[in-house]
Design a protein around this motif. Structure first.
Motif, PDB file in Angstrom:
ATOM      1  N   TYR A   1       0.961  -1.013  -0.185  1.00  0.00           N
ATOM      2  CA  TYR A   1       1.791  -1.402   1.021  1.00  0.00           C
ATOM      3  C   TYR A   1       1.162  -1.128   2.213  1.00  0.00           C
ATOM      4  O   TYR A   1       0.233  -0.091   2.495  1.00  0.00           O
ATOM      5  N   ASP A   2       1.199  -1.863   3.315  1.00  0.00           N
ATOM      6  CA  ASP A   2       0.358  -1.760   4.645  1.00  0.00           C
ATOM      7  C   ASP A   2       1.501  -0.788   5.508  1.00  0.00           C
ATOM      8  O   ASP A   2       2.518  -0.604   4.708  1.00  0.00           O
TER       9      ASP A   2
ATOM     10  N   GLY B   1       3.212  -1.708   7.985  1.00  0.00           N
ATOM     11  CA  GLY B   1       4.166  -2.427   8.633  1.00  0.00           C
ATOM     12  C   GLY B   1       3.988  -2.419  10.227  1.00  0.00           C
ATOM     13  O   GLY B   1       3.136  -2.446  10.728  1.00  0.00           O
ATOM     14  N   SER B   2       4.937  -2.930  10.841  1.00  0.00           N
ATOM     15  CA  SER B   2       4.905  -3.219  12.328  1.00  0.00           C
ATOM     16  C   SER B   2       5.756  -2.337  13.073  1.00  0.00           C
ATOM     17  O   SER B   2       7.103  -1.961  12.492  1.00  0.00           O
TER      18      SER B   2
ATOM     19  N   ASN C   1       9.085  -3.999   8.415  1.00  0.00           N
ATOM     20  CA  ASN C   1       8.443  -5.124   8.184  1.00  0.00           C
ATOM     21  C   ASN C   1       6.894  -4.910   7.360  1.00  0.00           C
ATOM     22  O   ASN C   1       5.930  -5.561   7.648  1.00  0.00           O
ATOM     23  N   TRP C   2       7.046  -4.029   6.419  1.00  0.00           N
ATOM     24  CA  TRP C   2       5.595  -3.782   5.785  1.00  0.00           C
ATOM     25  C   TRP C   2       5.463  -4.852   4.884  1.00  0.00           C
ATOM     26  O   TRP C   2       6.418  -5.514   4.272  1.00  0.00           O
ATOM     27  N   LYS C   3       4.282  -4.932   4.399  1.00  0.00           N
ATOM     28  CA  LYS C   3       3.804  -5.994   3.470  1.00  0.00           C
ATOM     29  C   LYS C   3       3.110  -5.279   2.188  1.00  0.00           C
ATOM     30  O   LYS C   3       2.406  -4.295   2.360  1.00  0.00           O
ATOM     31  N   LYS C   4       3.332  -5.991   1.174  1.00  0.00           N
ATOM     32  CA  LYS C   4       2.732  -5.231  -0.126  1.00  0.00           C
ATOM     33  C   LYS C   4       1.878  -6.158  -0.656  1.00  0.00           C
ATOM     34  O   LYS C   4       1.739  -7.392  -0.601  1.00  0.00           O
ATOM     35  N   SER C   5       0.826  -5.792  -1.462  1.00  0.00           N
ATOM     36  CA  SER C   5       0.054  -6.350  -1.994  1.00  0.00           C
ATOM     37  C   SER C   5       0.291  -7.117  -3.347  1.00  0.00           C
ATOM     38  O   SER C   5       1.438  -6.863  -3.780  1.00  0.00           O
TER      39      SER C   5
END
Length: 886
Positions: A38-39, A41-42, A48-52
């Protein structure tokens, strides 16, 4: 999952996957899971994090060799049969708890125990490397270990037991080769745990024969070794038997030159010996009834045409060579010859009687009895009757004046030769050869005379199983059993026992043999049963010590010896037998033969091994006691030994008398022998020339096997002067408190000294000296006591102290004599001392009461004498009768 993922660098995105706890391969070998990243986020809040994308992670746990192999069983067991090689006897198995194949697998097994005939492969299979032998080793114990593939060995080695089973061999099992027998044990079982192994064969019947082999013991078995006369008396045989092979002695010396076994009175003839029976032992002409008995051991005669071997022969002594009667062996046949004398009937008569028996030449002992009841002759061998197979007739012998010679072991050839000599020698052994003129023996007596004292027995006949048949031979040396049930046969054989009823049995080995045959259903024989070869070891009995005691010396007046009853020689004789044992006394015990032994503890000591040695009295029989004359034999014209034969009634005893002494014989108790010996009397009806007689007594058990000490007795004959002297001596010995003064003329004293033997004189002298010493000691004691008393009363007067102290004296003089003149002091003192000794001899023997009265009277006399002593010295002394007994 026991794992976690952590971020190491957010910028580069580096992370790490790690275990949260220690990982155990044994719990789980592999893990598979999915991981995502997981990143951040903003925005500051990280929304609003994104995952791989998802990634699959597969983890395998690497094993460590931490566990040792362990066997599934604590002990492994197997049974094998001897004589075989096995590919696999059994398999052992071990396990390892490690998770990897490398460490969890068992790669090898190994036998730790060395020098065992076994091997093991990598799969745990154990095999034997050689044939096993049950007799060599019944069981093997081996230790085995295991190795995993990492070469880690087992925590504990495992025990493997391999039992070796013998090949099933039919036969008797659980029996001992050696059976020990102690004398007096009665009946002991021979095979108390025996059983028969048939290997599951279909047995229908069993036949077993038990044989006790005793042919090398004595005369075929353990028999009583008493003399033949004693045995015949014990068995109730007719009296009058003449023993032709007695033990050598002064009166029976014709057997002295023969080879002899002293223990059993067995005479061995080697073909070179013969013995002449003196004239008068056997009557010249036997009647139509007589009996010949003997024990014989004989083997095959050498040569094709063997000569006659003479046992007993009565032939002409000189001039001619006629055989009047004879018993001989010829070609293994027993022949009895009897040539009757010529009478009115000059006809053929039975003369030779032949018996053909295998036992005559089997080199074993057998008992033969020839009963002659002319013209019938019957042979008994070992108690069984045999009729002659051949009887030949001959003419009677014409009468002549030629003397006859009776011989044993050979026949006397008095004629038809240059020089008379022995011929037809016997080869073998003989014992207990007797002839009884005028009577024949009964079957019962014959059975008793040849009976064995040892044999086989069955304990508790009533408890034998049903269907068991058994049979003994006459001597009970062979027992046959038969049955159809194995267990019943086993039980019956366990009850078979050995018994020896002799109190002192012959020590040594008795061999045992058990032979068996088994029949199966539908077959004659199905399995073969090996014979049992065992032996009974009979121990030596404790040797008894027979002791004779009693009064060994006495003197009696001649009149008693000349009386009709004479003098009893052994009024208090005592016969005691003792044995030395290292164990405690046993109680009254009765064995199978009926004899009883009573042990009485006499004393106890300790041997070198510090074990108590007990001297015990044992009761047993005697077979003869001899009272022999020491010195010159008895003169039948003036002296003899006598015994009333009524004393022998009710006892197994008989007696013979001669100038050499008196002999009592027969198997009976020591007590009965004592009773008879105490009644033997000595008479001498012309005692003037005899002053003493000496005798010796000796007793025996088992015909001299055990003998007593030689008890010596001395008897003195007192003539008239001796008798008076001895009466006085006896009076002094019996009543010493009334001693009298005795005066003998010189001639009489000399006669006494000449006639009384030194031993009697010594006794009298010792007694007189002892009495004299006692009198002197008492006199000195009383003189000192009175002197001290007088000194105390008169200590102020020196003259009184010097006066003679006669407080203890009683002066006795002849009242008819007077003192004519005064004596000197020394003479008076010496005379008073003599008087004192004489009076002390009288007064010292009085009772205490008399002495007290005397002392009171003497004290009064002292008081009077103190005043008048000087004035009355020359006056007549008055007679003092205060102490004289009336």
């Amino acid at each position: 999952m026991p794992f976690e993922a952590v971020v190491l660098n957010k910028t580069s995105g580096e992370g790490r996957l790690r275990a949260k706890n220690p990982i155990d391969c044994e719990l789980q070998k592999e893990y598979t899971f999915i991981i995502q990243a997981y990143d951040c986020g903003s925005g500051p809040s990280g929304t609003n994090w994104k995952k791989s994308h998802k990634a699959v992670v597969h983890i395998q746990v690497k094993d460590v060799n931490e566990f040792s192999p362990a066997f599934k069983e604590s002990v492994y067991k197997a049974t094998v049969t001897e004589g075989k090689i096995y590919d696999s006897i059994l398999q052992v198995e071990a396990m390892d708890e490690d998770c990897s194949p490398q460490y969890s697998q068992i790669c090898n097994y190994e036998i730790v125990t060395t020098d065992v005939p076994f091997a093991i492969d990598r799969n745990g299979n154990i095999r034997n490397t050689e044939k096993l032998n049950y007799d060599k080793q019944h069981q093997y114990e081996i230790m085995v270990t295991a190795f995993d593939c990492g070469q880690k060995h087992a925590r504990e080695d495992v025990l493997v037991r391999v039992n070796v089973k013998p090949v099933c061999k039919p036969g008797w099992q659980d029996w001992n080769k050696r059976i020990e027998y102690k004398p007096g044990s009665g009946s002991i079982p021979l095979f108390p745990s025996i059983h028969l192994e048939t290997c599951d064969g279909p047995v229908s019947s069993i036949h077993a024969t038990i044989e006790l082999q005793t042919n090398y013991i004595g005369k075929g078995c353990d028999r009583e070794t008493y003399s033949e006369k004693s045995l015949q008396k014990l068995c109730g045989a007719s009296s009058g038997a003449i023993d032709l092979l007695p033990s050598p002695s002064a009166t029976t010396n014709w057997t002295a030159g023969l080879l002899m076994d002293n223990n059993d009175i067995i005479f061995k003839f080697d073909g070179k010996q013969g013995a002449k029976i003196p004239d008068g032992i056997v009557p010249k002409n036997l009647t139509d009834q007589f009996t010949i008995t003997l024990w014989m051991k004989h083997g095959p005669s050498p040569g094709l045409r063997a000569e006659k071997e003479t046992i007993l022969c009565n032939s002409d002594k000189t001039e001619m060579n006629r055989h009047h009667y004879a018993l001989y062996v010829h070609n293994c046949r027993l022949v009895f010859l009897l040539r009757k004398d010529f009478d009115q009937a000059d006809t053929f008569r039975p003369a030779e009687f032949h018996w053909k028996l295998d036992q005559i030449c089997d080199k074993e002992w057998h008992y033969y009895v020839v009963n002659v009841e002319f013209p019938v002759v019957t042979l008994y061998m070992d108690g069984t009757t045999y009729e002659p197979y051949l009887v030949t007739n001959d003419w009677p012998i014409h009468p002549s004046h030629i003397a006859m010679q009776l011989t044993i072991g050979a026949c006397w050839q008095g004629g038809e030769v240059t020089k008379p000599r022995f011929a037809q020698y016997f080869h073998g052994s003989l014992a207990s050869l007797t002839i009884r003129p005028g009577k024949i023996e009964s079957q019962k007596v014959i059975s008793c005379l040849q009976a064995c004292k040892e044999g086989l027995d069955i304990n508790s006949l009533e408890s034998l199983g049903q269907g068991i048949k058994y049979h003994f031979n006459p001597s009970q040396s062979v027992l046959v059993m038969e049955g159809d049930d194995i267990e019943n046969i086993n039980q019956a054989l366990r009850k078979v026992s050995y018994i020896n009823s002799r109190q002192f049995p012959t020590a040594g080995i008795r061999r045992l043999k058990v032979s068996s045959t088994v029949q199966c259903f539908g077959e004659d024989t199905c399995i073969s049963i090996p014979d049992i070869d065992a032996y009974v070891m009979v121990f030596q009995a404790n040797e008894p010590k027979i002791t004779i005691s009693g009064m060994d010396h006495f003197a009696r007046p001649a009149a008693q010896f000349e009386s009709e009853r004479g003098v009893i020689l052994l009024p208090d004789i005592r016969i005691v037998s003792t044995v030395t044992k290292t164990e405690h006394p046993v109680e009254f015990k009765e064995n199978g033969g009926g004899w009883k032994v009573h042990y009485i503890t006499i004393s106890t000591a300790y041997n070198e091994a510090n074990k108590p040695v007990v001297l015990e009295e044992v009761l047993h029989n005697l077979d003869f006691c001899d009272i022999l004359v020491s010195g010159a034999e008895l003169d039948p014209e003036q002296e003899c030994l006598e015994l009333d034969h009524v004393e022998l009634q009710g006892k197994h005893l008989d007696a013979t008398n001669s100038t050499a002494g008196y002999s009592i014989y027969g198997v009976d108790t020591m007590h009965n022998y004592e009773l008879v010996l105490r009644q033997i009397r000595y008479r001498n009806w012309y005692t003037s020339a005899t002053f003493d007689r000496k005798f010796r007594v000796k007793c025996s058990e088992l015909n001299g096997r055990y003998t007593s000490n030689e008890f010596n007795l001395e008897v003195n004959i007192l003539h008239s002067s001796n008798a008076n002297f001895m009466d006085h001596v006896n009076h002094m010995i019996v009543q010493p408190q009334f001693l009298q003064s005795v005066h003998h003329p010189e001639g009489r004293i000399s006669a006494v000294h000449n006639s009384v033997v030194p031993s009697v004189a010594t006794i009298v002298i010792v007694i007189c000296v002892s009495i004299l010493i006692l009198i002197i000691a008492l006199g000195i004691y009383r003189i000192r006591t009175a002197h001290q008393h007088s000194s105390t009363d008169n200590d102020g007067s020196k003259e009184n102290e010097m006066d003679w102290d006669d407080s203890a004296l009683t002066i006795t003089v002849n009242p008819m004599e007077k003192y004519e003149k005064p004596h000197q002091a020394e003479e008076e003192s010496a005379e008073e001392e003599d008087i004192e000794d004489e009076e002390e001899d009288t007064t010292s023997a009085e009772s205490d009461e008399s002495e007290e009265e005397e002392e009171e009277e003497e004290e009064e006399m002292i008081a009077q004498k103190g005043d008048k002593q000087n004035s009355t010295r020359q006056e007549q002394l008055e007679w003092d009768d205060s102490t004289l007994p009336y």
